[in-house]
Design a protein around this motif. Structure first.
Motif, mmCIF file in Angstrom:
data_model
loop_
_atom_site.group_PDB
_atom_site.id
_atom_site.type_symbol
_atom_site.label_atom_id
_atom_site.label_comp_id
_atom_site.label_asym_id
_atom_site.label_seq_id
_atom_site.Cartn_x
_atom_site.Cartn_y
_atom_site.Cartn_z
ATOM 1 N N ILE A 136 0.829 -1.203 0.000
ATOM 2 C CA ILE A 136 0.000 0.000 0.000
ATOM 3 C C ILE A 136 0.865 1.256 0.000
ATOM 4 C CG2 ILE A 136 -0.285 0.371 2.497
ATOM 5 C CD1 ILE A 136 -3.344 0.724 1.797
ATOM 6 N N ARG A 137 2.073 1.158 0.527
ATOM 7 C CA ARG A 137 2.972 2.325 0.523
ATOM 8 C C ARG A 137 3.619 2.538 -0.839
ATOM 9 N NH1 ARG A 137 4.988 0.962 6.565
ATOM 10 N NH2 ARG A 137 3.876 2.649 7.651
ATOM 11 N N THR A 138 3.749 1.482 -1.607
ATOM 12 C CA THR A 138 4.352 1.615 -2.937
ATOM 13 C C THR A 138 3.311 1.758 -4.039
ATOM 14 O OG1 THR A 138 4.436 -0.804 -3.189
ATOM 15 C CG2 THR A 138 6.386 0.290 -2.245
ATOM 16 N N GLY A 139 2.027 1.747 -3.674
ATOM 17 C CA GLY A 139 0.974 1.929 -4.658
ATOM 18 C C GLY A 139 0.532 0.664 -5.359
ATOM 19 N N GLN A 140 1.038 -0.501 -4.935
ATOM 20 C CA GLN A 140 0.576 -1.749 -5.549
ATOM 21 C C GLN A 140 -0.903 -1.990 -5.261
ATOM 22 O OE1 GLN A 140 3.275 -5.161 -4.986
ATOM 23 N NE2 GLN A 140 4.797 -3.699 -4.238
ATOM 24 N N ASP A 154 1.417 7.325 8.530
ATOM 25 C CA ASP A 154 1.104 7.639 7.131
ATOM 26 C C ASP A 154 -0.107 6.889 6.594
ATOM 27 O OD1 ASP A 154 2.545 5.240 7.357
ATOM 28 O OD2 ASP A 154 3.229 5.361 5.274
ATOM 29 N N LEU A 155 -0.755 6.071 7.459
ATOM 30 C CA LEU A 155 -1.907 5.294 7.027
ATOM 31 C C LEU A 155 -3.139 5.656 7.854
ATOM 32 C CD1 LEU A 155 -0.251 1.765 6.671
ATOM 33 C CD2 LEU A 155 -0.627 3.462 4.872
ATOM 34 N N VAL A 156 -4.278 5.673 7.182
ATOM 35 C CA VAL A 156 -5.552 5.947 7.841
ATOM 36 C C VAL A 156 -6.222 4.617 8.162
ATOM 37 C CG1 VAL A 156 -7.856 6.942 7.580
ATOM 38 C CG2 VAL A 156 -5.866 8.138 6.667
ATOM 39 N N LEU A 157 -6.635 4.437 9.408
ATOM 40 C CA LEU A 157 -7.377 3.241 9.797
ATOM 41 C C LEU A 157 -8.859 3.505 9.584
ATOM 42 C CD1 LEU A 157 -7.268 0.419 11.002
ATOM 43 C CD2 LEU A 157 -7.421 1.436 13.275
ATOM 44 N N GLY A 158 -9.441 2.777 8.632
ATOM 45 C CA GLY A 158 -10.839 2.981 8.272
ATOM 46 C C GLY A 158 -11.777 2.101 9.064
ATOM 47 N N PRO A 159 -12.999 1.919 8.568
ATOM 48 C CA PRO A 159 -14.021 1.166 9.298
ATOM 49 C C PRO A 159 -13.656 -0.295 9.529
ATOM 50 C CG PRO A 159 -14.989 2.453 7.518
ATOM 51 C CD PRO A 159 -13.512 2.498 7.322
ATOM 52 N N HIS A 160 -14.209 -0.830 10.614
ATOM 53 C CA HIS A 160 -14.067 -2.233 10.952
ATOM 54 C C HIS A 160 -14.798 -3.079 9.907
ATOM 55 C CE1 HIS A 160 -15.778 -5.860 12.915
ATOM 56 N NE2 HIS A 160 -14.603 -5.936 13.487
ATOM 57 N N PRO A 274 -3.574 4.971 2.400
ATOM 58 C CA PRO A 274 -2.586 6.034 2.644
ATOM 59 C C PRO A 274 -3.262 7.341 3.031
ATOM 60 C CG PRO A 274 -2.119 4.879 0.592
ATOM 61 C CD PRO A 274 -3.471 4.424 1.038
ATOM 62 N N ARG A 275 -2.688 8.021 4.000
ATOM 63 C CA ARG A 275 -3.269 9.285 4.463
ATOM 64 C C ARG A 275 -3.347 10.297 3.325
ATOM 65 N NH1 ARG A 275 -4.532 10.869 9.286
ATOM 66 N NH2 ARG A 275 -3.527 9.038 10.187
ATOM 67 N N ALA A 276 -2.388 10.261 2.431
ATOM 68 C CA ALA A 276 -2.384 11.218 1.319
ATOM 69 C C ALA A 276 -3.035 10.646 0.065
ATOM 70 C CB ALA A 276 -0.946 11.635 1.005
ATOM 71 N N GLY A 277 -3.635 9.473 0.164
ATOM 72 C CA GLY A 277 -4.140 8.831 -1.049
ATOM 73 C C GLY A 277 -5.617 8.534 -1.070
ATOM 74 N N GLU A 278 -6.405 9.172 -0.197
ATOM 75 C CA GLU A 278 -7.843 8.907 -0.197
ATOM 76 C C GLU A 278 -8.482 9.465 -1.460
ATOM 77 O OE1 GLU A 278 -11.830 9.688 2.539
ATOM 78 O OE2 GLU A 278 -9.839 10.059 3.353
ATOM 79 N N THR A 279 -9.326 8.651 -2.089
ATOM 80 C CA THR A 279 -9.989 9.043 -3.334
ATOM 81 C C THR A 279 -11.476 8.727 -3.256
ATOM 82 O OG1 THR A 279 -9.658 6.887 -4.376
ATOM 83 C CG2 THR A 279 -7.903 8.527 -4.651
ATOM 84 N N ALA A 280 -12.217 9.229 -4.244
ATOM 85 C CA ALA A 280 -13.644 8.911 -4.328
ATOM 86 C C ALA A 280 -13.850 7.419 -4.532
ATOM 87 C CB ALA A 280 -14.285 9.691 -5.464
ATOM 88 N N ARG A 281 -12.938 6.767 -5.262
ATOM 89 C CA ARG A 281 -13.037 5.322 -5.473
ATOM 90 C C ARG A 281 -12.959 4.588 -4.137
ATOM 91 N NH1 ARG A 281 -9.357 6.467 -9.789
ATOM 92 N NH2 ARG A 281 -7.638 5.758 -8.485
#
Length: 301
Positions: A136-140, A154-160, A274-281
């Motif tokens: 996830i850090r390298t964009g794979q 650098d990572l966001v912890l989302g829903p359970h 990623p904290r800097a990678g949240e998207t609408a998708r």
């Protein structure tokens, strides 16, 4: 026919009840009745038989219902597609998982997601425990579901997503294999086999502790980079290792027993990105999984 007429007609055709139809549509009951009457007047044929206690489709109404159902689906797909494109829900979304139980959830959600957002392709792929955050850090992958705890700035912890009872994998001939349950204190009498690789210390300490709750030392044995290696080591009697309860469905073998813990916390899984990678998708896929989980919980009640 206008779209609001199609929705009013098809909803009433499903409910066969004006009050329930008005509640579903968020309209006054009189407004629904007026819409249906205007539609019948324009078509020149009654669509419903009405009494004070009964609403039923006429033959013409049944035929119109069958003809309009695919029209509504096509309209909804067109609206969803326009909304998706406006929100940027296009392209490819790569989603990672670390366990087969999670993979089941994600694959089901991917099917629903593709229907809702046909311009966005979803690819589901496995993430190895030996490098849980590397892809996830390298964009794979853009999004993944992994075991807690996750304490990475650098990572966001989302829903359970999933909770599983924790069990201990032990060799079939091990004394603990005959027990109905084990405790965390029992780990002091066994060799714990951890995972190896770029695994955060806080994660290892949570799943492969060095001490029992009473402070007794827990011996550690050979670490494994892959789950199959770990299974083989347990199977030949090199030690024991924790797992989640449903893993037995996928990895059951005669040389390993799966014994539940009586006092260990469950294995929790949740989304992260990623904290800097949240998207609408990402937001749309997370919402899809959450909605499906809610529906399944309601169906089980």
């Amino acid at each position: 026919m206008e779209r609001h007429e199609i929705e009013a007609f098809l909803t009433l055709a499903e409910e066969l009840h004006f009050r329930r139809t008005s509640e579903r549509l968020g309209l006054a009951q009189g407004r629904v009745s007026q819409t249906i009457k205007k539609l019948e007047h324009r078509l020149g044929v009654p669509l419903f038989e009405r009494t004070s206690r009964h609403v039923a489709l006429t033959p013409a109404g049944r035929q119109l219902r069958e003809d309009l159902i695919p029209v509504r689906r096509q309209l909804q797909r067109a609206v969803d597609r326009a909304v998706a494109m406006g929100r940027g829900i296009t392209g490819v979304l790569r989603v990672g998982y670390s366990s087969p139980m999670v993979a089941e959830i994600l694959l089901k959600a991917a099917g629903t997601f593709r229907t809702r957002y046909p311009d966005c392709e979803v690819e589901i792929q496995e993430v190895q425990l030996s490098d849980p955050f590397g892809p996830i850090r390298t964009g794979q992958v853009h999004l993944q579901v992994s075991e807690h705890p996750v304490n990475e700035p650098d990572l966001v912890l989302g829903p359970h997503v999933l909770s599983q009872r924790r069990v201990l994998m032990v060799p079939a001939g091990h004394p603990l294999a005959r027990r109905a349950a084990v405790s965390l204190e029992d780990l002091a009498e066994s060799t714990l086999l951890p995972v190896a690789g770029a695994v955060p210390r806080h994660w290892l300490d949570h799943h492969y502790p060095r001490q029992t709750p009473r402070g007794r030392s827990i011996p550690h044995g050979q670490a494994s980079s892959y789950w199959t290696e770990l299974l083989n080591l347990v199977g030949v009697g090199q030690g024991v290792s924790p797992a989640c309860e449903d893993a037995e469905r996928y990895y059951s073998r005669p040389d390993i027993a799966w014994v539940p813990f009586s006092d260990a916390p469950p294995v929790e899984y949740g989304f992260l990105w990623p904290r800097a990678g949240e998207t609408a998708r990402i937001r749309a896929f997370v919402d899809t999984v959450h909605e499906m989980e809610h529906v399944e919980r309601v169906q089980k009640i």
